[in-house]
Design a protein around this motif. Structure first.
Motif, mmCIF file in Angstrom:
data_model
loop_
_atom_site.group_PDB
_atom_site.id
_atom_site.type_symbol
_atom_site.label_atom_id
_atom_site.label_comp_id
_atom_site.label_asym_id
_atom_site.label_seq_id
_atom_site.Cartn_x
_atom_site.Cartn_y
_atom_site.Cartn_z
ATOM 1 N N LEU A 42 62.765 37.808 34.391
ATOM 2 C CA LEU A 42 62.269 38.048 33.047
ATOM 3 C C LEU A 42 62.984 39.251 32.438
ATOM 4 O O LEU A 42 63.140 40.287 33.083
ATOM 5 N N ARG A 43 63.440 39.096 31.209
ATOM 6 C CA ARG A 43 64.052 40.194 30.458
ATOM 7 C C ARG A 43 62.969 40.870 29.631
ATOM 8 O O ARG A 43 62.322 40.245 28.798
ATOM 9 N N LEU A 44 62.744 42.154 29.857
ATOM 10 C CA LEU A 44 61.677 42.869 29.160
ATOM 11 C C LEU A 44 62.029 43.059 27.687
ATOM 12 O O LEU A 44 63.112 43.530 27.345
ATOM 13 N N THR A 45 61.081 42.688 26.806
ATOM 14 C CA THR A 45 61.322 42.772 25.365
ATOM 15 C C THR A 45 60.291 43.604 24.624
ATOM 16 O O THR A 45 60.493 43.915 23.447
ATOM 17 N N GLU A 46 59.186 43.964 25.272
ATOM 18 C CA GLU A 46 58.144 44.745 24.601
ATOM 19 C C GLU A 46 57.367 45.555 25.629
ATOM 20 O O GLU A 46 56.946 45.022 26.664
ATOM 21 N N VAL A 47 57.163 46.833 25.345
ATOM 22 C CA VAL A 47 56.441 47.730 26.252
ATOM 23 C C VAL A 47 55.607 48.707 25.434
ATOM 24 O O VAL A 47 55.805 48.866 24.223
ATOM 25 N N GLU A 48 54.679 49.395 26.116
ATOM 26 C CA GLU A 48 53.910 50.474 25.504
ATOM 27 C C GLU A 48 53.826 51.643 26.469
ATOM 28 O O GLU A 48 53.643 51.438 27.678
ATOM 29 N N ALA A 49 53.920 52.854 25.949
ATOM 30 C CA ALA A 49 53.850 54.064 26.754
ATOM 31 C C ALA A 49 52.436 54.637 26.751
ATOM 32 O O ALA A 49 51.780 54.679 25.703
ATOM 33 N N TYR A 50 51.986 55.103 27.909
ATOM 34 C CA TYR A 50 50.679 55.739 28.062
ATOM 35 C C TYR A 50 50.860 57.037 28.843
ATOM 36 O O TYR A 50 51.418 57.028 29.941
ATOM 37 N N ALA A 51 50.396 58.139 28.249
ATOM 38 C CA ALA A 51 50.738 59.480 28.743
ATOM 39 C C ALA A 51 49.642 60.159 29.553
ATOM 40 O O ALA A 51 49.519 61.383 29.543
ATOM 41 N N GLY A 52 48.830 59.380 30.245
ATOM 42 C CA GLY A 52 47.884 59.955 31.198
ATOM 43 C C GLY A 52 46.750 60.742 30.572
ATOM 44 O O GLY A 52 46.179 60.357 29.550
ATOM 45 N N GLU A 53 46.426 61.879 31.168
ATOM 46 C CA GLU A 53 45.215 62.614 30.814
ATOM 47 C C GLU A 53 45.268 63.282 29.443
ATOM 48 O O GLU A 53 44.247 63.736 28.941
ATOM 49 N N VAL A 54 46.429 63.332 28.807
ATOM 50 C CA VAL A 54 46.519 63.882 27.449
ATOM 51 C C VAL A 54 46.487 62.785 26.393
ATOM 52 O O VAL A 54 46.552 63.078 25.207
ATOM 53 N N ASP A 55 46.352 61.537 26.821
ATOM 54 C CA ASP A 55 46.456 60.378 25.933
ATOM 55 C C ASP A 55 45.117 59.637 25.877
ATOM 56 O O ASP A 55 44.713 59.013 26.859
ATOM 57 N N PRO A 56 44.410 59.683 24.722
ATOM 58 C CA PRO A 56 43.119 58.990 24.632
ATOM 59 C C PRO A 56 43.203 57.490 24.864
ATOM 60 O O PRO A 56 42.191 56.849 25.162
ATOM 61 N N GLY A 57 44.388 56.904 24.731
ATOM 62 C CA GLY A 57 44.528 55.475 24.959
ATOM 63 C C GLY A 57 44.745 55.093 26.403
ATOM 64 O O GLY A 57 44.741 53.908 26.754
ATOM 65 N N HIS A 59 44.135 54.844 30.580
ATOM 66 C CA HIS A 59 43.062 54.722 31.571
ATOM 67 C C HIS A 59 42.823 56.029 32.315
ATOM 68 O O HIS A 59 41.762 56.221 32.906
ATOM 69 N N ALA A 60 43.812 56.919 32.318
ATOM 70 C CA ALA A 60 43.687 58.187 33.044
ATOM 71 C C ALA A 60 43.176 59.326 32.163
ATOM 72 O O ALA A 60 43.130 60.474 32.608
ATOM 73 N N TYR A 61 42.782 59.034 30.946
ATOM 74 C CA TYR A 61 42.384 60.085 30.010
ATOM 75 C C TYR A 61 41.225 60.924 30.544
ATOM 76 O O TYR A 61 41.179 62.143 30.325
ATOM 77 N N ARG A 62 40.312 60.291 31.257
ATOM 78 C CA ARG A 62 39.156 61.008 31.788
ATOM 79 C C ARG A 62 39.316 61.375 33.265
ATOM 80 O O ARG A 62 38.351 61.729 33.936
#
Length: 223
Positions: A42-57, A59-62
């Protein structure tokens, strides 16, 4: 003998960088899934970044939990989670160990093994839909929680999951915008990256509060 650099696995150092550097750099890379009945690429065409405990979006935010433990490293491993009681989604952990950042794999183009993906996604109307959306991508590749923590930098041809160098997409051909389905403070970050005008990219949908008992579309899981 000429060595095909596109077939080389990405080294761990590729993932041991800030998430906003890794995420757009993953576009065009090749994800290889080995299955008992064959191999899907599979050739990756779409991604999203998540920045851990500083990112409210994120899973590691809390903080760290049993569910999100693999987000804390080491880099170059998968974080696979189960969402809405019916879908799996796959992330690639990046940044230094302990930082908990990751990249959600939102969509890709099946470049080989499409017949194997169709067995797992029989309702797809065409090949562009086989992995259009994070849950559809995981379903097409037969990825579930048993693959949480898989090392994608092993490089062995017999490995169940690898990420190869592929053909990285020039930044001029990469678009960015808000992450799909993320609300609150996390909605303002333009941390979704995709190959401009690629037909396999999933449609953007803004955050909508969940309603009890409502079945949600497979392209909408959050990270």
């Amino acid at each position: 003998m000429t060595i095909d650099s596109t077939a080389a696995p990405l080294p761990r150092g590729f993932f041991d960088r800030p998430v906003l550097d890794v995420a757009p750099d993953l576009l065009g890379r090749t994800l290889v899934r080995r299955l008992p009945d064959g191999e899907i690429r599979l050739r990756l065409t779409e991604v999203e970044a998540y920045a851990g405990e500083v990112d409210p979006g994120s899973h590691a935010y809390r903080g760290r939990t049993e569910r999100n433990a693999t987000m804390y490293g080491p880099p170059g491993h998968t974080y696979v989670y189960f969402t809405y009681g019916m879908w799996h989604c796959m992330n690639l952990v990046c940044g230094p160990a302990g930082h908990a950042s990751g990249v959600l794999l939102r969509a890709g183009e099946i470049i080989s093994g499409a017949e194997l993906a169709r067995r797992r996604r029989p309702k797809a109307r065409n090949d562009a839909e086989l992995a259009r959306g994070p849950a559809r991508l995981a379903t097409a590749l037969d990825v579930d929680r048993t693959m949480d923590g898989t090392d994608v930098c092993g490089g062995r041809a017999a490995a169940d999951l690898r990420v190869l160098h592929g053909s990285p997409v020039p930044r001029a051909e990469v678009s960015s915008g808000p992450r799909t389905g993320v609300g609150g403070e996390g909605a303002v970050h333009p941390w979704r990256f995709w190959v401009t005008d690629d037909p396999s990219v999933s449609p953007y949908r803004a955050h909508q509060p969940r309603r009890r008992g409502k079945r949600l579309d497979a392209s909408r899981p959050e990270s």
